[in-house]
Design a protein around this motif. Sequence first.
Motif, short mmCIF file in Angstrom:
data_model
loop_
_atom_site.label_atom_id
_atom_site.label_comp_id
_atom_site.label_asym_id
_atom_site.label_seq_id
_atom_site.Cartn_x
_atom_site.Cartn_y
_atom_site.Cartn_z
N THR A 27 -7.74 -3.26 5.99
CA THR A 27 -8.08 -3.79 4.55
C THR A 27 -7.44 -4.92 4.12
O THR A 27 -6.19 -4.78 4.11
CB THR A 27 -8.08 -2.62 3.55
N ASN A 28 -7.94 -5.62 3.59
CA ASN A 28 -7.46 -6.98 2.80
C ASN A 28 -7.20 -6.66 1.49
O ASN A 28 -8.25 -6.36 0.65
CB ASN A 28 -8.38 -8.14 2.86
N PHE A 29 -6.18 -6.98 0.74
CA PHE A 29 -5.96 -6.82 -0.53
C PHE A 29 -5.71 -8.27 -1.47
O PHE A 29 -4.74 -8.93 -1.05
CB PHE A 29 -4.62 -6.08 -0.62
N GLU A 30 -6.81 -8.48 -2.12
CA GLU A 30 -7.03 -9.81 -2.61
C GLU A 30 -6.04 -10.21 -3.80
O GLU A 30 -5.67 -11.49 -4.10
CB GLU A 30 -8.47 -10.00 -2.89
N ASN A 31 -5.74 -9.18 -4.47
CA ASN A 31 -4.90 -9.45 -5.67
C ASN A 31 -3.38 -9.07 -5.60
O ASN A 31 -2.98 -8.63 -6.30
CB ASN A 31 -5.44 -8.63 -6.77
N ALA A 32 -2.89 -9.15 -4.21
CA ALA A 32 -1.38 -8.83 -3.96
C ALA A 32 -0.57 -10.06 -4.18
O ALA A 32 -0.87 -11.20 -3.75
CB ALA A 32 -1.39 -8.43 -2.36
N HIS A 33 0.42 -9.76 -4.89
CA HIS A 33 1.34 -10.93 -5.26
C HIS A 33 2.94 -10.65 -5.01
O HIS A 33 3.50 -9.72 -5.11
CB HIS A 33 1.11 -11.22 -6.80
N ALA A 34 3.49 -11.80 -4.38
CA ALA A 34 4.91 -11.54 -4.21
C ALA A 34 5.62 -11.46 -5.48
O ALA A 34 5.28 -12.19 -6.68
CB ALA A 34 5.47 -13.14 -3.39
N PRO A 35 6.77 -10.70 -5.71
CA PRO A 35 7.45 -10.55 -6.74
C PRO A 35 8.26 -11.83 -7.01
O PRO A 35 8.74 -11.94 -8.36
CB PRO A 35 8.05 -9.31 -6.61
N SER A 36 8.38 -12.67 -6.16
CA SER A 36 9.17 -13.94 -6.30
C SER A 36 8.77 -14.90 -5.38
O SER A 36 8.03 -14.68 -4.24
CB SER A 36 10.87 -13.48 -5.91
N HIS A 37 9.18 -16.32 -5.70
CA HIS A 37 8.68 -17.17 -4.56
C HIS A 37 9.54 -17.37 -3.49
O HIS A 37 9.65 -18.31 -2.84
CB HIS A 37 8.87 -18.60 -5.65
#
Length: 263
Positions: A27-37
């Motif tokens: 499954t691909n999660f389209e709205n996953a974001h890293a907590p930091s750059h």
Amino acid sequence: MTSVALIVLDTLRKDAFDKHFQWLPGTNFENAHAPSHYTVPSHASLFTGLYPSETGTNANSHQFTAPSPPLARRLQGEGLETHAFSANVQISRQFGWDWGFDSYSGSWNSKHANATDNIFEWNAFIREHRDEGPKRYLKALWSCLSGDCDTIPSLKHGLEIKYRTHTVSDSGAQEGLSYVRGTDFADDAFLFMNLMEAHGPYRPPEEYQTVDFDEMPGFAESVQEEPIDETYAETIRQAYDDSVRYLSEKYEAHPSLAKMRTA
């Protein structure tokens, strides 16, 4: 309990993932974001479930000292055998990232850094002085010779970084595969990996290269610059794509992943 693998493809862009990793099942999660750059706080959050501001690990403090046991230690408590391979020197034993792992290996870069706690940080120094042009390399050499570090191991490490940046075409993908193939995993096991092929200097094996590095003096250095030299912008993008393609095909061919795809 089922076995779990957590694989970080360091600095891999989503568009590059979509282009080259269609073969991955799941499954691909389209709205996953890293907590930091940044690598270090992102991994601290990944291992703890905490925000970067809660972990105490950041750009100025690479040591992993989480306020609560990290993921690997918790899985140990559940009876899993825990293993790790990191091609990223920032995520190495040297900085405490082996907490909770039964075995923790790494590529040439992290292994060399782990030989002593007092290795001169060449890459960090050169990045910090990037506005000073080529003379920053001489300043780095002087800082190494005159500073409070283990001089001989530091000089050897600096020469190896320079050599591998310009000549070696694998940032740890092959070593990572060798680690997996050489490890006798238990039925219930956890594996963490950090792979760096999508990270600069973007120098995949020759058969994957669609740009001529030899005709571009200074290219390897320009990859690391911020901002990048626009003279090389398109070339850097192409070299990045070549590196991601190599990483994808290297792991697509792995027997266990091939079996997983057909399961």
